[in-house]
Motif scaffolding. Structure first.
Motif, PDB file in Angstrom:
ATOM      1  N   VAL A 156     -12.309   3.314  57.395  1.00  0.00           N
ATOM      2  CA  VAL A 156     -13.007   4.391  56.686  1.00  0.00           C
ATOM      3  C   VAL A 156     -13.203   5.602  57.595  1.00  0.00           C
ATOM      4  CG1 VAL A 156     -15.211   5.038  55.646  1.00  0.00           C
ATOM      5  CG2 VAL A 156     -14.110   2.895  55.008  1.00  0.00           C
ATOM      6  N   LEU A 157     -13.653   5.384  58.828  1.00  0.00           N
ATOM      7  CA  LEU A 157     -13.854   6.503  59.744  1.00  0.00           C
ATOM      8  C   LEU A 157     -12.525   7.171  60.098  1.00  0.00           C
ATOM      9  CD1 LEU A 157     -16.625   5.150  62.120  1.00  0.00           C
ATOM     10  CD2 LEU A 157     -16.844   6.851  60.318  1.00  0.00           C
ATOM     11  N   PHE A 196     -16.178  -6.276  58.707  1.00  0.00           N
ATOM     12  CA  PHE A 196     -16.955  -5.039  58.690  1.00  0.00           C
ATOM     13  C   PHE A 196     -16.453  -4.042  59.730  1.00  0.00           C
ATOM     14  CE2 PHE A 196     -20.949  -7.152  56.760  1.00  0.00           C
ATOM     15  CZ  PHE A 196     -20.427  -6.985  55.491  1.00  0.00           C
ATOM     16  N   ALA A 197     -16.105  -4.506  60.919  1.00  0.00           N
ATOM     17  CA  ALA A 197     -15.602  -3.606  61.955  1.00  0.00           C
ATOM     18  C   ALA A 197     -14.259  -3.009  61.530  1.00  0.00           C
ATOM     19  CB  ALA A 197     -15.466  -4.343  63.274  1.00  0.00           C
ATOM     20  N   THR A 198     -13.399  -3.823  60.942  1.00  0.00           N
ATOM     21  CA  THR A 198     -12.109  -3.325  60.466  1.00  0.00           C
ATOM     22  C   THR A 198     -12.309  -2.287  59.364  1.00  0.00           C
ATOM     23  OG1 THR A 198     -11.111  -5.466  60.970  1.00  0.00           O
ATOM     24  CG2 THR A 198      -9.880  -4.009  59.511  1.00  0.00           C
ATOM     25  N   PHE A 199     -13.213  -2.574  58.422  1.00  0.00           N
ATOM     26  CA  PHE A 199     -13.500  -1.637  57.347  1.00  0.00           C
ATOM     27  C   PHE A 199     -14.052  -0.332  57.910  1.00  0.00           C
ATOM     28  CE2 PHE A 199     -16.516   0.054  54.199  1.00  0.00           C
ATOM     29  CZ  PHE A 199     -15.630   0.317  53.165  1.00  0.00           C
ATOM     30  N   LYS A 200     -14.954  -0.424  58.890  1.00  0.00           N
ATOM     31  CA  LYS A 200     -15.544   0.762  59.496  1.00  0.00           C
ATOM     32  C   LYS A 200     -14.473   1.625  60.167  1.00  0.00           C
ATOM     33  CE  LYS A 200     -19.075   2.056  62.849  1.00  0.00           C
ATOM     34  NZ  LYS A 200     -20.095   1.557  63.758  1.00  0.00           N
ATOM     35  N   VAL A 201     -13.586   0.996  60.912  1.00  0.00           N
ATOM     36  CA  VAL A 201     -12.526   1.732  61.599  1.00  0.00           C
ATOM     37  C   VAL A 201     -11.607   2.411  60.584  1.00  0.00           C
ATOM     38  CG1 VAL A 201     -10.439   1.435  63.005  1.00  0.00           C
ATOM     39  CG2 VAL A 201     -12.576   0.375  63.707  1.00  0.00           C
TER      40      VAL A 201
END
Length: 78
Positions: free
Chosen positions: A15-16, A8-13
Motif C-alpha cells: 500500500v505504501l 500485515f507487513a506485506t500489505f503495508k509495504v
C-alpha cells in the motif's frame, strides 16, 4: 511462526509503495502541466511554509517547556 505479522507487513509495504508511486507520478504530471509557474510565487509560497514551520516548532517548544515545568522536571543546564 505467526503469519499475521507477515501478511500485515506485506500489505503495508504494498500500500505504501503504491501510494508513493502515484504521489510521485501526480507531482511529476503537475510539474509538466505548469511549466510556466512564476518563480516569485513559488518562493513566496515556500517562505510561507517555512515561516509556519518555524512558528509551529517554536510553539511546540514552548508548550513542551511549560508542560515540563508544570510536571516539576529539572530544566537547568549542567
Amino acid at each position: 511462526m505467526e503469519w499475521i505479522p507477515i501478511v500485515f507487513a506485506t500489505f503495508k509495504v504494498l500500500v505504501l509503495g503504491a501510494g508513493m508511486f502515484f504521489a510521485i507520478k501526480w507531482h511529476y504530471d503537475q510539474g509538466q502541466k505548469e511549466r510556466e509557474m512564476d518563480k516569485r510565487a513559488v518562493l513566496r509560497a515556500g517562505g510561507k511554509v517555512a515561516a509556519v514551520f518555524v512558528l509551529s516548532l517554536l510553539g511546540l517548544g514552548l508548550v513542551t517547556f511549560a508542560v515540563a515545568r508544570m510536571l516539576g522536571l529539572d530544566l537547568s543546564i549542567p
